[in-house]
Scaffold this active site. Structure first.
Site, PDB file in Angstrom:
ATOM      1  N   MET A   1      -5.339  32.988   3.870  1.00 26.60           N
ATOM      2  CA  MET A   1      -4.895  31.602   4.012  1.00 26.60           C
ATOM      3  C   MET A   1      -5.219  31.048   5.402  1.00 26.60           C
ATOM      4  O   MET A   1      -4.357  30.509   6.093  1.00 26.60           O
ATOM      5  CB  MET A   1      -3.394  31.504   3.710  1.00 26.60           C
ATOM      6  CG  MET A   1      -3.021  32.071   2.350  1.00 26.60           C
ATOM      7  SD  MET A   1      -3.950  31.347   0.973  1.00 26.60           S
ATOM      8  CE  MET A   1      -3.009  29.850   0.729  1.00 26.60           C
TER       9      MET A   1
ATOM     10  N   SER B   1      -2.443  41.102  -4.462  1.00 23.98           N
ATOM     11  CA  SER B   1      -2.668  41.535  -5.849  1.00 23.98           C
ATOM     12  C   SER B   1      -4.142  41.390  -6.243  1.00 23.98           C
ATOM     13  O   SER B   1      -4.676  42.216  -6.987  1.00 23.98           O
ATOM     14  CB  SER B   1      -1.755  40.790  -6.828  1.00 23.98           C
ATOM     15  OG  SER B   1      -2.178  39.464  -7.022  1.00 23.98           O
TER      16      SER B   1
ATOM     17  N   HIS C   1      -9.718  30.732  -5.596  1.00 21.73           N
ATOM     18  CA  HIS C   1      -8.800  29.608  -5.417  1.00 21.73           C
ATOM     19  C   HIS C   1      -8.081  29.341  -6.739  1.00 21.73           C
ATOM     20  O   HIS C   1      -8.715  29.344  -7.805  1.00 21.73           O
ATOM     21  CB  HIS C   1      -9.578  28.368  -4.967  1.00 21.73           C
ATOM     22  CG  HIS C   1      -8.689  27.222  -4.650  1.00 21.73           C
ATOM     23  ND1 HIS C   1      -7.886  27.198  -3.513  1.00 21.73           N
ATOM     24  CD2 HIS C   1      -8.424  26.073  -5.323  1.00 21.73           C
ATOM     25  CE1 HIS C   1      -7.181  26.078  -3.512  1.00 21.73           C
ATOM     26  NE2 HIS C   1      -7.487  25.372  -4.592  1.00 21.73           N
TER      27      HIS C   1
ATOM     28  N   ASP D   1     -12.413  25.194   0.458  1.00 13.76           N
ATOM     29  CA  ASP D   1     -12.420  25.364  -1.002  1.00 13.76           C
ATOM     30  C   ASP D   1     -13.629  24.681  -1.648  1.00 13.76           C
ATOM     31  O   ASP D   1     -13.528  24.045  -2.704  1.00 13.76           O
ATOM     32  CB  ASP D   1     -11.107  24.829  -1.613  1.00 13.76           C
ATOM     33  CG  ASP D   1      -9.903  25.621  -1.121  1.00 13.76           C
ATOM     34  OD1 ASP D   1     -10.045  26.824  -0.889  1.00 13.76           O
ATOM     35  OD2 ASP D   1      -8.827  25.020  -0.960  1.00 13.76           O
TER      36      ASP D   1
END
Ligand code: GAR
Length: 203
Positions: free
Chosen positions: A101, A24, A120, A156
């Site tokens: 991922m 998305s 994130h 991250d």
């Protein structure tokens, strides 16, 4: 190989989007890239998951989607090297991870200095890793959100480009909170892309 960061480009910036899931964020980024005021082209999508829902998104968009299944590689380094090769063969200038991922090794990340973005679903540096919505609820946070950042070799981690916050409601479940955050993710990634493209154009 290292991408030359000193060069300012006049032509459209060639963007690749990496994804592992439903795509998305890729869809909304593609919509944004397609608007006339954005000096960029979405030239390649890459997924590490042969059954990712995002593959259908690419088909509908008419964008080339490469499947590089990580399970077919003996090592993380071999997968990363193949990914790097594909991106360079497509003359990509900027890589947007959108629900990708897979950790990328330091060699890969360092080869794309400030040319590698990630989104994130938390207000980094809070809640690196998985299950961010559940963790925010368990911590009793009143505010949660998402972050688009330049990637660095640590997971991250890296300079924040855009953050968007949402309120956490008493009635929230991880799913209801995720639904509120993903709406902001879609706005945040387009906003971040604008910031990065402006910087790459030397403005
Ligand atoms: C998004 O919530 C994104 O922030 C998250 O995966 C989801 C992908 O959704 N990414 C991470 O957790 C990366 N650490 P999408 O496939 O619908 O864009």
């Amino acid at each position: 190989m290292k991408t030359d960061m000193s060069a300012t480009k006049s032509g459209p910036i060639r963007i690749a989007i990496l994804f592992s899931g439903r795509g998305s964020n890729m869809q909304t980024l593609a919509n944004h890239i397609a608007t006339p005021q954005v000096n960029a082209e979405f030239v390649l999508a890459v997924t590490n998951r042969p059954k990712a829902g995002g593959i259908e998104v690419c088909e509908k968009l008419g964008v080339a989607c490469l499947i590089i299944d990580h399970e077919e590689f003996d090592s993380r380094a071999a997968f990363d090297a193949e990914l790097d090769k594909a991106l360079r063969a497509a003359h990509v200038d900027l890589i947007c991870c959108a629900g990708f991922m897979r950790l990328l090794n330091a060699d890969f990340v360092n080869g794309w200095p400030d040319r590698l973005l990630n989104i994130h679903p938390s207000l980094l540096p809070k809640y690196k890793g998985l299950h961010t919505h559940k963790r925010a609820l368990e911590a009793g946070d009143k505010e949660h959100g998402c972050t688009v950042h330049y990637m660095r070799p640590e997971m991250d981690d890296g300079p924040v480009i855009v953050q968007k916050t949402v309120p956490v409601l008493d009635s929230d479940t991880p799913d209801s909170l995720a639904a509120r955050v993903i709406e902001q993710e879609h706005i945040a990634y387009s906003d971040a892309l604008d910031v990065v493209l402006k910087k790459m154009a030397g403005n």
